[in-house]
Design a protein around this motif. Structure first.
Motif, short mmCIF file in Angstrom:
data_model
loop_
_atom_site.label_atom_id
_atom_site.label_comp_id
_atom_site.label_asym_id
_atom_site.label_seq_id
_atom_site.Cartn_x
_atom_site.Cartn_y
_atom_site.Cartn_z
N ASP A 203 1.18 -1.30 0.24
CA ASP A 203 0.04 0.23 -0.25
C ASP A 203 1.31 1.33 0.23
O ASP A 203 0.90 1.41 1.51
CB ASP A 203 -0.77 -0.24 1.24
N PHE A 204 0.69 2.24 -1.17
CA PHE A 204 1.29 3.24 -1.44
C PHE A 204 0.77 4.68 -1.39
O PHE A 204 1.18 5.72 -1.26
CB PHE A 204 2.23 2.93 -2.50
N CYS A 205 -0.87 4.14 -0.42
CA CYS A 205 -1.78 4.78 -0.64
C CYS A 205 -1.05 5.87 0.68
O CYS A 205 -0.43 5.63 0.86
CB CYS A 205 -3.18 4.28 -0.20
N GLY A 206 -0.38 7.17 0.17
CA GLY A 206 -0.15 8.48 1.57
C GLY A 206 1.41 8.87 1.43
O GLY A 206 1.64 8.14 2.57
N ALA A 207 1.79 7.93 0.15
CA ALA A 207 3.59 7.83 0.41
C ALA A 207 3.99 8.90 0.77
O ALA A 207 4.64 9.05 0.99
CB ALA A 207 3.33 7.36 -1.25
N GLU A 208 3.24 9.92 1.09
CA GLU A 208 3.95 11.34 1.25
C GLU A 208 4.46 11.12 2.85
O GLU A 208 5.05 11.80 3.45
CB GLU A 208 3.10 12.39 1.18
N THR A 209 4.10 9.99 3.48
CA THR A 209 4.07 10.19 4.85
C THR A 209 5.17 8.47 4.90
O THR A 209 3.87 7.48 4.39
CB THR A 209 3.24 10.46 5.83
N LYS A 210 6.16 7.99 5.44
CA LYS A 210 6.55 6.94 5.86
C LYS A 210 7.04 6.28 4.52
O LYS A 210 7.16 4.87 4.60
CB LYS A 210 5.58 5.99 6.41
N ILE A 211 7.03 6.98 3.33
CA ILE A 211 7.94 6.81 2.10
C ILE A 211 9.15 5.82 2.15
O ILE A 211 8.87 4.65 1.47
CB ILE A 211 8.24 7.72 1.53
N ASP A 212 9.58 6.06 2.81
CA ASP A 212 10.22 4.91 3.75
C ASP A 212 11.03 3.42 4.09
O ASP A 212 10.99 2.27 3.42
CB ASP A 212 11.93 5.83 4.52
N LEU A 213 9.31 4.23 5.40
CA LEU A 213 9.20 1.93 5.10
C LEU A 213 8.10 1.63 4.00
O LEU A 213 8.37 -0.09 3.95
CB LEU A 213 7.75 3.32 6.46
N LYS A 214 7.42 2.55 3.11
CA LYS A 214 6.95 1.96 2.28
C LYS A 214 7.86 1.14 1.35
O LYS A 214 7.69 -0.12 0.48
CB LYS A 214 5.81 2.91 1.52
N ILE A 215 8.73 2.12 1.09
CA ILE A 215 9.74 1.33 -0.26
C ILE A 215 10.29 0.11 0.48
O ILE A 215 10.76 -1.02 0.37
CB ILE A 215 10.79 2.57 -0.19
N GLN A 216 11.31 0.05 2.22
CA GLN A 216 10.98 -0.52 2.23
C GLN A 216 10.36 -2.18 2.38
O GLN A 216 10.96 -3.19 2.45
CB GLN A 216 11.48 -0.89 4.19
N ARG A 217 9.32 -1.99 2.60
CA ARG A 217 8.34 -3.06 2.71
C ARG A 217 8.64 -3.84 1.10
O ARG A 217 7.78 -5.20 1.32
CB ARG A 217 6.52 -2.34 3.40
N LEU A 218 8.26 -3.09 0.40
CA LEU A 218 8.57 -3.19 -1.28
C LEU A 218 9.46 -3.80 -1.23
O LEU A 218 9.72 -5.16 -2.30
CB LEU A 218 8.35 -2.09 -2.21
N TYR A 219 10.80 -3.96 -1.38
CA TYR A 219 12.07 -4.52 -1.30
C TYR A 219 11.87 -5.34 -0.81
O TYR A 219 12.49 -6.84 -0.63
CB TYR A 219 12.95 -3.50 -0.36
N ASP A 220 11.45 -5.48 0.94
CA ASP A 220 11.51 -6.58 2.22
C ASP A 220 10.54 -7.70 0.89
O ASP A 220 10.86 -9.15 0.70
CB ASP A 220 11.37 -6.97 2.87
N GLU A 221 8.88 -7.54 0.30
CA GLU A 221 7.76 -8.15 -0.67
C GLU A 221 9.00 -8.81 -1.89
O GLU A 221 8.69 -9.64 -2.19
CB GLU A 221 7.36 -7.83 -0.62
N ILE A 222 10.22 -8.39 -2.50
CA ILE A 222 10.62 -8.76 -3.94
C ILE A 222 11.57 -9.80 -2.92
O ILE A 222 12.01 -10.48 -3.69
CB ILE A 222 11.52 -7.72 -3.78
N LEU A 223 12.35 -9.27 -2.24
CA LEU A 223 13.42 -10.48 -1.39
C LEU A 223 12.87 -11.86 -1.21
O LEU A 223 13.43 -13.24 -1.50
CB LEU A 223 13.75 -10.16 -0.61
#
Length: 114
Positions: free
Chosen positions: A84-104
């Motif tokens: 979920d990247f909705c509201g990505a203007e907040t906590k974007i680093d956490l959202k990117i990390q979650r995507l990275y973790d999911e890819i791995l």
């Protein structure tokens, strides 16, 4: 992570279909950032449906609140875990990390991390 993304040239044209599908076929995963515009894109239709048909891992990312995919995009992402990247203007680093973790999690054993 190694990454390929097809972006339009100055004239608004994307790579030809053959090149795009070869890139998708060689991908360990396809991350799709779903929006109404994405869903209406002929290029996105071709790439995501092809990925689904080839059994390539698809990681859907939700970009718009109060919108859900329909038709072909709903078919391609049905039952998959969303990032979920909705509201990505907040906590974007956490959202990117979650995507990275999911890819791995899904393809970490088949990709070369630089």
């Amino acid at each position: 992570l190694p990454l390929w993304m097809d972006t339009p040239d100055a004239n608004g044209r994307f790579s030809n279909l053959k090149i795009r599908l070869r890139k998708v076929k060689n991908a360990a995963a396809v991350c799709c950032f779903l929006t109404p515009v994405y869903q209406q894109s002929r290029e996105c239709v071709n790439e995501l449906v092809f990925a689904k048909e080839q059994g390539i891992c698809i990681i859907p990312c939700r970009m718009c609140r109060n919108w859900k995919p329909t038709d072909w995009s709903e078919y391609c992402v049905a039952g998959l875990k969303w990032i979920d990247f909705c509201g990505a203007e907040t906590k974007i680093d956490l959202k990117i990390q979650r995507l990275y973790d999911e890819i791995l999690y899904h393809v970490g054993d088949v990709i070369e991390i630089g």
